[in-house]
Design an enzyme around this catalytic site. Structure first.
Site, mmCIF file in Angstrom:
data_model
loop_
_atom_site.group_PDB
_atom_site.id
_atom_site.type_symbol
_atom_site.label_atom_id
_atom_site.label_comp_id
_atom_site.label_asym_id
_atom_site.label_seq_id
_atom_site.Cartn_x
_atom_site.Cartn_y
_atom_site.Cartn_z
ATOM 1 N N GLU A 248 67.254 71.206 -13.167
ATOM 2 C CA GLU A 248 67.453 72.056 -14.337
ATOM 3 C C GLU A 248 68.594 71.550 -15.216
ATOM 4 O OE1 GLU A 248 65.485 74.252 -15.324
ATOM 5 O OE2 GLU A 248 64.367 75.000 -13.607
ATOM 6 N N ASP B 225 54.012 70.164 -10.983
ATOM 7 C CA ASP B 225 53.533 69.829 -12.319
ATOM 8 C C ASP B 225 54.096 68.549 -12.921
ATOM 9 O OD1 ASP B 225 56.018 71.040 -12.420
ATOM 10 O OD2 ASP B 225 55.491 72.542 -13.911
#
Length: 588
Positions: free
Chosen positions: A220, A353
């Site tokens: 992140e 993903d």
């Protein structure tokens, strides 16, 4: 005869030194000597354990302090100054610089040869940065006004904090890094909001602070903070952002260097430089460790310091060597062993993903020069087609399911996150991948659009499920626990790619419908809020949260999508990271 007073006589002997000694001896006789041998043994053992623990703690602390003192005294080598940049870099005091000579397989004599010059379009107009045209047309202007509204709420109630809570008009901190400001820098620049950009730059210059004893997530922080600074640097030409990128990039390095395998730990403390796995598991997310290479490669090429690219790319090289059924990866991988978690799910949604996204985008970023990235991508897409793609029984909606943990049985569940894939497929076709990938992309776009259009709010839920038999009532349905919308960007991201590549204005129209739904159901006085229920316009259950990606991606992609110039941000010049931050393509 009754006396009217009471006489108290103290034995003065008790107050003397000798009697105190006597009291100790009395304790020894009365207490210690009455203990059994077993009780005495237990006492000795407990005492020994306590003393040994204190000794080990003291030794460990000393070593840790010695290590930190040593690493903090290191200095990164002076970066190569390229003629078109002439940028002065500074490494702030206390940054945990990496010992270059200790990076596996990288010798100092080899580094100079491996350093690649930054792309020539870092700053197309020196001193002014890359220039973007003002908003045109009512649609793009409407998106611009929506961003201004959301930004005003953030500035009013959460300035300097990670996220705004637009209903309660408060803030929420995750890493205490001002995520929304850093994530929004390039959006502000593209939208020509120069006053707001200058205010954000001033905050970065004076208030952005990494000297907090705080654990942050490698993935992140890389895509939002490192990517945000690098993109702001490339678009504006302002070296302040490169300085900040170098600072945060250096502090993230222990995730790699402290790991016993090429797979990095998921978290690191920005002050102690201690890296570790998440508290809830010894594993790292496969998508997270394989979705950091664009940013670290760009940091290396922008600073002339090769080790950032080297250690991050070792992750991709290592995963390339692992056994992947049909090119598909389990969603967990262990940094201690360097192996996939046996039996974990295989999915293109959460935790899986962006592994596939970064195979293609790394290949593009490096000028299509690393063959195994292309080969792994092609194998993976073939695996998705043969193992995960299905069609619903009634409306023939093409969707991508999952393989369950353990059994690897097919599960007809599709995250909204999967809706990034059509855009990635289209980008691949633009760069020479098989045309059949575009046909799959177009079919997936129809399904993702139905995820929005089928809901009474015209907003997609987090997850949908598909019926597998003709006699089911619905071939796409939503469980109430999955009915929330976090204002995610994946589908509008794909709309932008499909529109830029095909020129089909239908994709603009779809994006406009979704934008209008955001305006109707998520706009509040303090900005835009995520909602808990897309199934009922009268009961949307606002969640009072605006993630930084709404500024960095959702509104940015909508703004680009609504431009009269569909090449406003050219995919021939930039590769866009997983958080919507464009980085220059290096064609060397």
């Amino acid at each position: 005869m009754i006396k009217d007073h009471v006489s108290l006589n103290f034995d003065t002997v008790l107050l003397t030194g000798p009697v105190q000694k006597y009291s100790c001896r009395s304790f020894y006789r009365r207490c210690w000597r009455q203990l059994s041998k077993l009780q005495k043994l237990i006492f000795y053992l407990l005492t020994s354990v306590i003393l040994i623990s204190l000794l080990l703690w003291f030794i460990g602390t000393s070593r840790n302090l010695e290590e930190l003192s040593e690493t903090n005294s290191l200095k990164l080598p002076q970066p190569t100054i390229w003629p078109q940049d002439n940028i002065k870099l500074s490494l702030p005091n206390g940054v945990d610089a990496v010992k270059l000579n200790e990076i596996d397989d990288v010798e100092p004599s080899d580094q100079k040869e491996q350093i690649a010059a930054p792309a020539s379009n870092v700053a197309e107009n020196p001193g002014e940065g890359v220039q973007f045209m003002p908003a045109t047309g009512h649609r793009q202007t409407a998106v611009l006004n929506a961003f201004k509204h959301a930004w005003k709420g953030y500035c009013s109630y959460a300035w300097g904090h990670d996220h705004v809570k637009p209903i309660s008009r408060k803030y929420q901190d995750w890493f205490n890094l001002g995520l929304t400001i850093v994530d929004s820098l390039d959006t502000l620049w593209m939208m020509n909001l120069k006053k707001e950009f200058d205010e954000a730059r001033e905050w970065v210059s004076t208030s952005f602070n990494l000297d907090r004893y705080k654990d942050v997530n490698l993935f992140e922080t890389t895509i939002r903070v490192l990517g945000g600074f690098l993109s702001a640097y490339h678009l504006s030409g302002d070296s302040l952002f490169l300085d900040k990128a170098l600072d945060i990039g250096s502090r993230l390095m222990p995730c790699f260097t402290k790991s016993p395998s090429p797979i990095p730990y998921s978290d690191v403390n920005l002050i102690s430089h201690m890296a570790h796995s998440p508290k809830w598991s010894p594993d790292s997310s496969t998508a997270e460790v394989s979705t950091i290479q664009l940013e670290f490669r760009d940091l290396s090429r922008s600073t002339g310091t090769q080790h950032f690219e080297t250690v991050s790319f070792k992750v991709s090289e290592h995963i390339h060597t692992l056994d992947k059924p049909n090119g598909l990866v389990p969603i967990y991988i262990n940094p201690n062993t360097g192996k996939f978690h046996r039996g974990s799910e295989i999915k293109i949604g959460a935790r899986g993903d962006s592994y596939y996204e970064y195979l293609l985008k790394q290949w593009i970023q490096t000028g299509k020069s690393i063959d195994f990235l292309k080969d792994d991508y092609l194998e993976a897409i073939d695996g998705i087609i043969t193992q995960l793609v299905r069609t619903s029984p009634k409306r023939n909606l093409t969707y991508i399911g999952e393989l369950k943990a353990g059994s690897r049985n097919f599960h007809p569940k599709m995250d909204h996150l999967v809706c990034y894939l059509p855009g990635t497929l289209a980008l691949g076709v633009h760069y020479g991948m098989p045309s059949s990938h575009m046909r799959l992309a177009e079919k997936l776009m129809e399904t993702c659009y139905r995820m929005y259009a089928d809901q009474p709010t015209f907003l997609s839920p987090e997850i949908v499920y598909f019926g597998t038999k003709v006699d089911v009532n619905q071939d796409m349905y939503v469980n109430i626990n999955d009915a929330h919308s976090l204002l995610r960007p994946e589908f509008v991201e794909s709309l932008w790619y499909m529109y830029q590549i095909s020129g089909n204005t239908t994709y603009q129209d779809w994006g406009w419908q979704i934008f209008q739904a955001f305006e109707r159901h998520t706009k509040v006085a303090g900005g835009f809020t995520s909602i808990g229920n897309v199934l009922d316009p009268e009961d949307t259950r606002p969640q009072d949260m605006t993630e930084s990606f709404f500024f960095a991606e959702t509104l940015k992609y909508l703004y680009l999508l609504m431009s009269d110039d569909r090449h406003m941000l050219s995919i021939d010049k930039y590769v866009v990271n997983s958080e919507g931050h464009p980085l220059p393509i290096n064609n060397r």
